[in-house]
Every structure is written in structure tokens, then in C-alpha cells.
Design an enzyme around this catalytic site. Structure first.
Site, PDB file in Angstrom:
ATOM      1  N   GLY A 177      71.858  36.142  39.196  1.00 41.76           N
ATOM      2  CA  GLY A 177      71.997  34.759  38.758  1.00 41.76           C
ATOM      3  C   GLY A 177      70.824  34.065  38.104  1.00 41.76           C
ATOM      4  O   GLY A 177      71.002  32.954  37.617  1.00 41.76           O
ATOM      5  N   GLY A 195      69.184  34.780  35.323  1.00 43.46           N
ATOM      6  CA  GLY A 195      68.994  35.073  33.891  1.00 43.46           C
ATOM      7  C   GLY A 195      69.204  33.878  32.979  1.00 43.46           C
ATOM      8  O   GLY A 195      69.967  32.959  33.298  1.00 43.46           O
ATOM      9  N   CYS A 203      72.781  33.688  31.881  1.00 43.47           N
ATOM     10  CA  CYS A 203      73.682  34.058  32.965  1.00 43.47           C
ATOM     11  C   CYS A 203      74.371  32.807  33.490  1.00 43.47           C
ATOM     12  O   CYS A 203      73.739  31.767  33.639  1.00 43.47           O
ATOM     13  CB  CYS A 203      72.817  34.673  34.057  1.00 43.47           C
TER      14      CYS A 203
HETATM   15  P1  5GP Z   1      66.279  36.659  31.415  1.00 41.22           P
HETATM   16  O1  5GP Z   1      65.005  37.426  31.284  1.00 41.22           O
HETATM   17  O2  5GP Z   1      66.907  36.400  30.088  1.00 41.22           O
HETATM   18  O3  5GP Z   1      66.126  35.418  32.238  1.00 41.22           O
HETATM   19  O4  5GP Z   1      67.281  37.591  32.249  1.00 41.22           O
HETATM   20  C1  5GP Z   1      67.664  38.850  31.798  1.00 41.22           C
HETATM   21  C2  5GP Z   1      68.652  39.430  32.767  1.00 41.22           C
HETATM   22  O5  5GP Z   1      69.839  38.622  32.851  1.00 41.22           O
HETATM   23  C3  5GP Z   1      69.224  40.794  32.390  1.00 41.22           C
HETATM   24  O6  5GP Z   1      68.332  41.842  32.599  1.00 41.22           O
HETATM   25  C4  5GP Z   1      70.459  40.869  33.273  1.00 41.22           C
HETATM   26  O7  5GP Z   1      70.168  41.276  34.583  1.00 41.22           O
HETATM   27  C5  5GP Z   1      70.911  39.424  33.318  1.00 41.22           C
HETATM   28  N1  5GP Z   1      72.064  39.212  32.430  1.00 41.22           N
HETATM   29  C6  5GP Z   1      72.207  39.582  31.143  1.00 41.22           C
HETATM   30  N2  5GP Z   1      73.396  39.192  30.649  1.00 41.22           N
HETATM   31  C7  5GP Z   1      74.043  38.578  31.649  1.00 41.22           C
HETATM   32  C8  5GP Z   1      75.325  37.980  31.764  1.00 41.22           C
HETATM   33  O8  5GP Z   1      76.114  37.877  30.826  1.00 41.22           O
HETATM   34  N3  5GP Z   1      75.646  37.485  32.995  1.00 41.22           N
HETATM   35  C9  5GP Z   1      74.790  37.564  34.053  1.00 41.22           C
HETATM   36  N4  5GP Z   1      75.200  37.098  35.222  1.00 41.22           N
HETATM   37  N5  5GP Z   1      73.573  38.087  33.968  1.00 41.22           N
HETATM   38  C10 5GP Z   1      73.189  38.595  32.777  1.00 41.22           C
END
Ligand code: 5GP
Length: 345
Positions: A181, A183, A186
Site C-alpha cells: 500500500g 506505492g 497504489c
Molecule cells: P513507489 O516507489 O512508486 O512509491 O512504489 C513502487 C511500488 O509500488 C512497486 O514496486 C510495487 O510494489 C507497487 N505498485 C506498483 N504498481 C502498483 C499498483 O497498481 N497497485 C499497488 N497496490 N501497488 C503497486
């Protein structure tokens, strides 16, 4: 029903307290770490920051840019075998050593992984990635992959609690990916109410993993180099980045122009955009759990890499850690109710 009353913390809830230091310059800080793994005989040495296996982030082009710095990329699972051949036959060994092949738990995915690893044996890492790492089916799949690939490093996730870290390590994973959660694209916490503040997840999961000789990746929620430093300070062995590496020349996603300004499309792997692209739409029984956003185009990722590494070196000098490995030991978090001054932002 039960309520846990312990307060769980995210990056925004803490700062790292400065400490006396004998370091004269950031240039004295070594950000490389060397890891041996729980189940495989591989040794990996590099800067343990990695690109996420999203098709807008974990691209071959990003792998080339990060690999030059001995940083890591989890390549997204949507490249074809032909695209892999084209990339891997030209890639120098250093790039191949710093990447993982990603897979879900489907048969096609795992067959493709097998084929890629057979053709390019210098690739040592497999990233088994599902949104919810708590299912029995997932644990069985990790066991099967360990049996089929005894000498590869297996990354498995995502989970956020110690007992599941232990279960996945026992099932054959070497490194556990932690984060549900946090991300940037996300929406799981909004759509489902499920999640765990990332800093507490890191601290608790690292404790469980390190007790068994495993490692963890903090996955998601880093918005700034300071957040990455906090993740390492909290005991993460690796930190995975999505949004911080999106929007660059080497990132995936279409480049668009609006009112003379350039943007790149960035989306979650469970977003409607991703599902339309890869599986022909959002199935009726599920909701999309990801956003699609337009991020300002940021040019070459090299500048962002330099900025990130410079920030973390600086963290290390503030607490007197000459090596990244020492950062956790030298970290005292203070709980705060403010972060940066936003008057000009
Ligand atoms: P960020 O660095 O952008 O904060 O987080 C990246 C991470 O978000 C990814 O490695 C993956 O675990 C998560 N993530 C990527 N796409 C999605 C999505 O569509 N839904 C959710 N719940 N998590 C995502």
C-alpha cells in the site's frame, strides 16, 4: 476483531538524529554492500537500490543506467523472449549481474523465466512478485521455484509482517519484498483498507528476516532521497523505487506534451491502464488498485541517480557512517510532527 494499539510509523513520522562524526567529506562514504544469500551460493556486491519491476520503471534502458553504478533493476515481466535476446546479447556482464527476471505465479511467466535463465546463465536473480504475498498458492509457488532454480537468488513478496517473512524464507526465498500500500501509484489502501506503514513494516520484517539469515527489500513509498535513507536506517537491505525513477528518458510510458510541457505516463501495475495493456482489461470480479498519472518529464535518469546517491552519502556523514552497512547501527529515529518547510513549494 482485534486492535493492535502499538503505533506504526511511516517515513513522514520520523527524522534521523544527527550524531558526532569523524568523516570529513561525503566522498569518504562507501554505498556498496556485499551480500551472501540464505539459499543460493551467489555473492552480490553493489549499491542496494533497485528499480521496481513496473513496465514504466524496470526497463532495459533503466537497467543499463543503474547497472553502471552497480545499482539493481528488477526487469518487468512483460518483455518478450525476443526482446530479452536482443538486450541480453548486447549487454555487458556487469548489467546482467545487476538485474532480476520478474514473474507472477502463472505458468507462462515461469516458463519464460526458465527460458531466459537457461539462455543467459549470468542472470542470478528471480523476482516473484504478487500484490498479496499471503496466499498459500504463492508459498507453494516459491517452493516450486526454489526446487527448479536451486542456485538462483529468489526475491519474493509482497508482505509486511514478520511471520510471513519467515514463512517465505522457509519456502525457499532469499530476499523478501516488503510493502503493501505505500506505492506512489497504489490505491490498495483506499480500495481495500489494507496496508501497513512502511517504516514499521521494514523494521519488523527486517528483524524477522535477519534472524534467519535472509534479507528484505523495502518496496514503495520513497518520495525523496531522505526516505531512502530512512528505509536503510530502519534496516532495509535493499530499497526499491518506482515513482522516483519514473518520468525519465529511460523509463517506460508514453511521452506526451501539454501546453508546451513534456510529461510521461506512469501507472501502477494493477491500474486499469496496465490491465488494458497486458491482460485485455479489468476482470469484472476485481477492482483496479493502481493509478495512472502524468509525471513531468525529467530527462536522463543519471541526474536523478547522482542526486539520490549524494543525498544518502550525506545522511551517512550526518550520523558518522563511513559505509552504508553502518547506517542502521548509527540510526536513531526521532518521532516528529513536521518535515520540510513548504513555504516555497
Ligand atoms: P513507489 O516507489 O512508486 O512509491 O512504489 C513502487 C511500488 O509500488 C512497486 O514496486 C510495487 O510494489 C507497487 N505498485 C506498483 N504498481 C502498483 C499498483 O497498481 N497497485 C499497488 N497496490 N501497488 C503497486
Amino acid at each position: 476483531m482485534r486492535i493492535e494499539n502499538d503505533l506504526k510509523l511511516g517515513f513522514k513520522d520520523v527524522m534521523i538524529r544527527p550524531k558526532r562524526s569523524t568523516l570529513k567529506s561525503r566522498s569518504q562514504v562507501n554505498l556498496e554492500r556485499e551480500f551472501t544469500f540464505l539459499h543460493s551460493n551467489i555473492v552480490w556486491k553493489g549499491i542496494p537500490i533497485m528499480a521496481a519491476n513496473m513496465d514504466t520503471v524496470g526497463t532495459f534502458e533503466i537497467a543499463k543506467a543503474l547497472g553502471k553504478h552497480n545499482m539493481f533493476t528488477a526487469i518487468h515481466k512483460h518483455y518478450t523472449i525476443e526482446e530479452w535476446r536482443d538486450f541480453a546479447s548486447k549487454a555487458d556482464e556487469k548489467i546482467l549481474r545487476n538485474l532480476a527476471v520478474s514473474t507472477g505465479t502463472g505458468k507462462n511467466d515461469s516458463n519464460k523465466v526458465k527460458q531466459i535463465l537457461t539462455e543467459f546463465p549470468s542472470i542470478n536473480f528471480i523476482c516473484i512478485d504478487v500484490a498479496n504475498g499471503y496466499s498459500e498458492h504463492f508459498v507453494n509457488f516459491v517452493q516450486k521455484m526454489r526446487k527448479n532454480h536451486p542456485n538462483k537468488v529468489i526475491i519474493a513478496g509482497n508482505v509486511v509482517t514478520g511471520e510471513m517473512v519467515e514463512e517465505l524464507l522457509l519456502a525457499g526465498a532469499d530476499i523478501i519484498k516488503v510493502g503493501i500500500g505505500p506505492g506512489s501509484v497504489c490505491t490498495t489502501r483506499v480500495k481495500t483498507g489494507v496496508g501497513y506503514p512502511q517504516l514499521s513494516a521494514i523494521i519488523e520484517c527486517a528483524d524477522a528476516a535477519h534472524g534467519m539469515g535472509g534479507q528484505i527489500i523495502s518496496d514503495g513509498g520513497c518520495k525523496t532521497p531522505g526516505d531512502i535513507a530512512k528505509a536503510f536506517g530502519g534496516s532495509a537491505d535493499f530499497v526499491m523505487l518506482g515513482g522516483m525513477l519514473a518520468g525519465h528518458k529511460e523509463s517506460g510510458g508514453n511521452l506526451i506534451e501539454k501546453d508546451g510541457k513534456k510529461y510521461k505516463i506512469f501507472y501502477g501495475m494493477s491500474s486499469e491502464t496496465a490491465m488494458n495493456k497486458h491482460v485485455g482489461g479489468v476482470a469484472e470480479y476485481r477492482a483496479s488498485e493502481g493509478k495512472t498519472v502524468e509525471v513531468p518529464y525529467r530527462g536522463k535518469v543519471e541526474d536523478t541517480i547522482i542526486d539520490i546517491l549524494g543525498g544518502i552519502r550525506s545522511t551517512c556523514t550526518y550520523v558518522g557512517a563511513s559505509r552504508l552497512k553502518e547506517l542502521t547501527k548509527r540510526t536513531t529515529f526521532i518521532r516528529v510532527q513536521e518535515q520540510e518547510n513548504q513555504i516555497y513549494s
